[in-house]
Scaffold this active site. Structure first.
Site, PDB file in Angstrom:
ATOM      1  N   CYS A 160      62.355  50.603  42.887  1.00 15.65           N
ATOM      2  CA  CYS A 160      62.129  51.973  42.455  1.00 15.65           C
ATOM      3  C   CYS A 160      63.429  52.751  42.742  1.00 15.65           C
ATOM      4  CB  CYS A 160      60.920  52.523  42.906  1.00 15.65           C
ATOM      5  SG  CYS A 160      60.866  52.786  44.711  1.00 15.65           S
ATOM      6  N   ARG A 165      56.958  53.562  45.548  1.00 21.89           N
ATOM      7  CA  ARG A 165      56.183  52.287  44.674  1.00 21.89           C
ATOM      8  C   ARG A 165      56.895  51.165  45.118  1.00 21.89           C
ATOM      9  NH1 ARG A 165      58.662  54.890  39.294  1.00 21.89           N
ATOM     10  NH2 ARG A 165      60.373  55.357  40.659  1.00 21.89           N
ATOM     11  N   ASP A 174      56.160  57.909  39.400  1.00 22.18           N
ATOM     12  CA  ASP A 174      56.648  58.203  41.057  1.00 22.18           C
ATOM     13  C   ASP A 174      55.700  59.077  41.636  1.00 22.18           C
ATOM     14  OD1 ASP A 174      58.026  58.509  43.348  1.00 22.18           O
ATOM     15  OD2 ASP A 174      60.042  58.647  42.054  1.00 22.18           O
TER      16      ASP A 174
END
Length: 152
Positions: free
Chosen positions: A8, A14, A123
């Site tokens: 990420c 994440r 996100d």
């Protein structure tokens, strides 16, 4: 043993969540993977996972004490069989950074989930919706594990 890298932006929300959940999920099913995570940026380098990710990993009984943010390296493209970005910008950045001939190792996380191939794992650093991120990652665990088994 398949080697999988989840990626990420900052490697604190994440991708460490996906790393921990996939390690546990595959181990519980008797399938061992080498799993790690990284970020497309170095903004959070050396930092522990975000407290929201820590809370979910703790709830799931996953040890995150040694997880530290790190940026992806050129070596990662040679070491890992699968480099899985959480959103389309991650994937674009990963392909752009990839050494020649390594671009085909890069995938979008939700790309393995039937009917959701174009979706992105949002996100939670921006939204605060760590539970939503958790649910999306959980949706992808079995499809990815099946793919690793079939293609490795």
């Amino acid at each position: 043993m398949p080697k999988v890298l989840f990626v990420c932006l900052g490697n604190i929300c994440r991708s460490p969540m996906a790393e921990g959940l996939m390690k546990q999920f595959s181990r519980q099913r008797g399938y061992i993977l080498q799993v790690d995570s990284a970020g497309t940026s170095s903004w959070e380098e050396g930092n522990s996972p975000h407290p929201g990710t820590q809370a979910i990993l703790k709830r799931e009984g996953i040890d995150f004490s040694t997880m530290r943010s790190r940026p992806i390296t050129k070596e990662d493209y040679y070491l890992f069989d699968w480099i899985i970005g959480m959103d389309k910008q991650n994937v674009a950045d990963l392909i752009k950074q990839a050494p020649s001939g390594m671009e085909d190792k890069v995938y979008l996380y939700m790309g393995a989930v039937k009917g959701k191939q174009e979706q992105e794992v949002s996100d939670p650093w921006y939204s605060g919706e760590f539970e939503k991120t958790y649910q999306m990652i959980m949706e992808g665990l079995q499809p990815w594990l099946t793919r690793f088994k079939e293609e490795s």
